[in-house]
Design an enzyme around this catalytic site. Structure first.
Site, PDB file in Angstrom:
ATOM      1  N   ASP A 180       0.983  -1.153  -0.055  1.00  0.00           N
ATOM      2  CA  ASP A 180       0.041  -0.204   0.236  1.00  0.00           C
ATOM      3  C   ASP A 180       0.814   1.265  -0.135  1.00  0.00           C
ATOM      4  O   ASP A 180       1.195   1.718  -0.892  1.00  0.00           O
ATOM      5  CB  ASP A 180      -1.078  -0.091   1.345  1.00  0.00           C
ATOM      6  CG  ASP A 180      -1.918   1.182   1.336  1.00  0.00           C
ATOM      7  OD1 ASP A 180      -1.996   1.834   0.451  1.00  0.00           O
ATOM      8  OD2 ASP A 180      -2.681   1.094   2.366  1.00  0.00           O
ATOM      9  N   LYS A 231      -0.758  -1.271  -4.578  1.00  0.00           N
ATOM     10  CA  LYS A 231      -1.787  -0.022  -4.839  1.00  0.00           C
ATOM     11  C   LYS A 231      -0.648   0.969  -5.424  1.00  0.00           C
ATOM     12  O   LYS A 231      -0.017   1.755  -4.650  1.00  0.00           O
ATOM     13  CB  LYS A 231      -2.271   0.500  -3.456  1.00  0.00           C
ATOM     14  CG  LYS A 231      -3.310  -0.259  -3.175  1.00  0.00           C
ATOM     15  CD  LYS A 231      -3.767   0.215  -1.738  1.00  0.00           C
ATOM     16  CE  LYS A 231      -4.810  -0.880  -0.874  1.00  0.00           C
ATOM     17  NZ  LYS A 231      -5.144  -0.344   0.314  1.00  0.00           N
TER      18      LYS A 231
HETATM   19  P1  IMP Z   1       2.125  -0.777   3.569  1.00  0.00           P
HETATM   20  O1  IMP Z   1       3.207  -0.663   4.907  1.00  0.00           O
HETATM   21  O2  IMP Z   1       1.189   0.556   3.744  1.00  0.00           O
HETATM   22  O3  IMP Z   1       2.441  -0.974   2.345  1.00  0.00           O
HETATM   23  O4  IMP Z   1       1.031  -1.789   3.971  1.00  0.00           O
HETATM   24  C1  IMP Z   1       1.223  -3.138   3.998  1.00  0.00           C
HETATM   25  C2  IMP Z   1       0.279  -3.909   5.089  1.00  0.00           C
HETATM   26  O5  IMP Z   1      -0.988  -3.233   5.390  1.00  0.00           O
HETATM   27  C3  IMP Z   1      -0.202  -5.045   4.426  1.00  0.00           C
HETATM   28  O6  IMP Z   1       0.914  -6.082   4.358  1.00  0.00           O
HETATM   29  C4  IMP Z   1      -1.370  -5.130   4.852  1.00  0.00           C
HETATM   30  O7  IMP Z   1      -1.402  -6.027   6.047  1.00  0.00           O
HETATM   31  C5  IMP Z   1      -1.947  -3.996   5.297  1.00  0.00           C
HETATM   32  N1  IMP Z   1      -2.937  -3.450   4.282  1.00  0.00           N
HETATM   33  C6  IMP Z   1      -2.703  -2.247   3.309  1.00  0.00           C
HETATM   34  N2  IMP Z   1      -3.762  -2.170   2.605  1.00  0.00           N
HETATM   35  C7  IMP Z   1      -4.746  -2.954   3.017  1.00  0.00           C
HETATM   36  C8  IMP Z   1      -6.180  -3.139   2.618  1.00  0.00           C
HETATM   37  O8  IMP Z   1      -6.511  -2.830   1.538  1.00  0.00           O
HETATM   38  N3  IMP Z   1      -6.832  -4.286   3.319  1.00  0.00           N
HETATM   39  C9  IMP Z   1      -6.345  -4.832   4.319  1.00  0.00           C
HETATM   40  N4  IMP Z   1      -5.021  -4.531   4.595  1.00  0.00           N
HETATM   41  C10 IMP Z   1      -4.358  -3.813   4.146  1.00  0.00           C
END
Ligand code: IMP
Length: 185
Positions: free
Chosen positions: A112, A140
């Site tokens: 994300d 994303k």
């Molecule tokens: P990042 O560190 O922002 O890239 O987020 C990574 C983590 O956030 C993922 O491994 C998920 O556990 C959680 N996450 C991010 N987006 C979503 C979503 O749309 N649904 C559920 N979990 C999410």
């Protein structure tokens, strides 16, 4: 599959809309597993799943591989009970394997903001593996800030909150077979 009563006790008034079907996921996994099998022929990679979200994806990928491999897991904090990131990443459970000099394939559920993947890249690079590859089921692209290549992306999605196939809403709904968007209207 959850019945309507259980489902509405979890999501309340929110809507679940199927975004990626079980069949689409299966098909994409076969392609990714074939690429991994081709790329790692004659080697024994350690496939590391990022808990909790990647457990189904990892299980389905490894069952399609036709090479030898080992499996390990790492757990980091993600969203807690919220649907937005807290901005910091904490290591909750480290891997058990010694990865120095090994070929590492990291399996994520979703990228994300990219915060988690940046953290994990640094954690693994510090241990000097022979190689390090990244696989994520979902990406994303509009929100993620990473300045390196993700080797395999299952699906690019918009900036929406998704659940199912390992992904949770307040630790629930991980077992839904497809991927759904969860929206307020
Ligand atoms: P990042 O560190 O922002 O890239 O987020 C990574 C983590 O956030 C993922 O491994 C998920 O556990 C959680 N996450 C991010 N987006 C979503 C979503 O749309 N649904 C559920 N979990 C999410």
């Amino acid at each position: 599959m959850l019945n309507d009563e259980v489902l509405s006790s979890i999501i309340g008034e929110q809507q679940l809309t199927e975004l990626i079907s079980e069949q689409e996921i299966k098909k994409r996994i076969v392609d990714i597993a074939r690429d991994i099998s081709d790329n790692y022929k004659g080697r024994i990679p350690i496939i590391i799943g990022v808990l909790n979200g990647s457990f189904l994806f990892l299980a389905d990928i490894v069952r399609e591989l036709d090479i030898e491999y080992e499996v390990d897991f790492i757990k980091i904090s993600s969203y807690g009970n919220s649907t937005t990131t807290s901005g910091t990443v904490r290591l909750l459970k480290d891997i058990s394997a010694d990865i120095t000099g090994r070929d590492i394939i990291l399996i994520e559920d979703i990228v994300d903001t990219g915060l988690s993947l940046n953290f994990l890249k640094k954690r693994f690079e510090d241990a000097s593996p022979n190689s390090l590859a990244f696989v994520t089921l979902l990406h994303k692209p509009h929100t993620s800030k990473i300045d390196f290549n993700i080797d395999h992306i299952g699906f690019e999605i918009g900036d929406e909150f998704v659940v199912g196939y390992g992904l949770d809403y307040k630790q629930k709904l991980r077992g839904l077979p497809s991927i759904y968007t969860l929206t307020k209207d």
